[in-house]
Design a protein around this motif. Structure first.
Motif, short mmCIF file in Angstrom:
data_model
loop_
_atom_site.label_atom_id
_atom_site.label_comp_id
_atom_site.label_asym_id
_atom_site.label_seq_id
_atom_site.Cartn_x
_atom_site.Cartn_y
_atom_site.Cartn_z
N GLU A 1 0.81 -1.23 0.00
CA GLU A 1 0.00 0.00 0.00
C GLU A 1 0.84 1.27 0.00
OE1 GLU A 1 -0.69 0.50 4.80
OE2 GLU A 1 -2.12 -0.67 3.66
N ASP A 2 2.13 1.16 0.34
CA ASP A 2 3.03 2.32 0.38
C ASP A 2 3.65 2.63 -0.98
OD1 ASP A 2 2.75 2.53 3.22
OD2 ASP A 2 4.27 0.96 3.48
N THR A 3 3.42 1.75 -1.96
CA THR A 3 4.15 1.86 -3.22
C THR A 3 3.25 2.19 -4.40
OG1 THR A 3 3.94 -0.50 -3.72
CG2 THR A 3 5.83 0.16 -2.38
N GLU B 1 10.86 21.03 4.19
CA GLU B 1 11.79 20.95 3.07
C GLU B 1 12.24 19.51 2.97
OE1 GLU B 1 14.99 23.79 2.97
OE2 GLU B 1 13.68 25.37 3.78
N ALA B 2 12.05 18.90 1.80
CA ALA B 2 12.33 17.47 1.65
C ALA B 2 13.21 17.21 0.43
CB ALA B 2 11.02 16.71 1.50
N ASP B 3 14.11 16.24 0.59
CA ASP B 3 14.95 15.78 -0.50
C ASP B 3 14.81 14.27 -0.63
OD1 ASP B 3 16.25 18.15 -1.46
OD2 ASP B 3 17.42 18.16 0.38
N TYR B 4 14.43 13.84 -1.81
CA TYR B 4 14.31 12.41 -2.13
C TYR B 4 15.62 11.98 -2.77
CZ TYR B 4 9.40 13.48 -1.37
OH TYR B 4 8.21 13.89 -0.81
N LEU B 5 16.40 11.21 -2.04
CA LEU B 5 17.75 10.88 -2.47
C LEU B 5 17.84 9.57 -3.24
CD1 LEU B 5 19.46 11.86 0.90
CD2 LEU B 5 19.15 13.30 -1.13
N LYS B 6 17.11 8.56 -2.80
CA LYS B 6 17.09 7.23 -3.43
C LYS B 6 15.68 6.69 -3.32
CE LYS B 6 21.76 6.70 -3.37
NZ LYS B 6 22.69 6.11 -4.21
N SER B 7 15.35 5.72 -4.14
CA SER B 7 14.03 5.10 -4.07
C SER B 7 14.04 3.93 -3.09
CB SER B 7 13.62 4.57 -5.45
OG SER B 7 13.46 5.63 -6.36
N ALA B 8 13.04 3.90 -2.23
CA ALA B 8 12.80 2.74 -1.38
C ALA B 8 11.75 1.88 -2.08
CB ALA B 8 12.34 3.17 0.00
N LYS B 9 11.79 0.58 -1.80
CA LYS B 9 10.94 -0.34 -2.54
C LYS B 9 10.17 -1.27 -1.61
CE LYS B 9 13.85 -0.19 -6.64
NZ LYS B 9 14.77 0.82 -6.22
#
Length: 123
Positions: A8-10, A53-61
């Motif tokens: 459900e998170d993806t 303020e947010a930075d998305y650095l890598k994808s979690a799966k």
């Protein structure tokens, strides 16, 4: 705080949907209170997000276990700033700063109660 990534998170590709990183951080903030036998909803009011303020650095799966780490950066009379970082093992995947403001149940900004301020300062 450890969080397992559920389906459900993806999104359809099994990658954590962008807004769920904010949800993970929210859970971790609430858990700080629960771990101390407290509630994030106080007798006279509660905290609301004012600025993020947010930075998305890598994808979690899907299926991964993530750890949310929370650090107090600054506290004032009616607000405080946190750094929240999400890790997959040693790899940082997300980072944000959030400013939270204490408001009373009438919806007006108010001074953080001294007991809560002491709790937050101890983070």
């Amino acid at each position: 705080m450890l969080i397992r990534v559920f389906y459900e998170d993806t999104d359809v590709g099994g990658v954590v949907y962008h807004s769920n990183y904010l949800n993970f951080c929210e859970r971790a903030r609430s858990q700080l209170f629960f771990d101390a036998g407290r509630s994030p909803i106080l007798e006279g009011g509660h905290f609301v997000a004012k600025h993020i303020e947010a930075d998305y650095l890598k994808s979690a799966k899907f299926g991964e276990v993530l750890e949310v780490k929370t650090t107090l950066l600054e506290i004032k009379n009616a607000s405080f700033r946190l750094l929240q970082e999400i890790f997959r093992g040693d790899e940082k995947v997300f980072v944000m700063t959030i400013d939270l403001v204490y408001i009373d149940f009438a919806g007006k900004m108010a001074k953080i109660p001294s007991e809560e301020k002491a709790f937050l300062t101890a983070l």
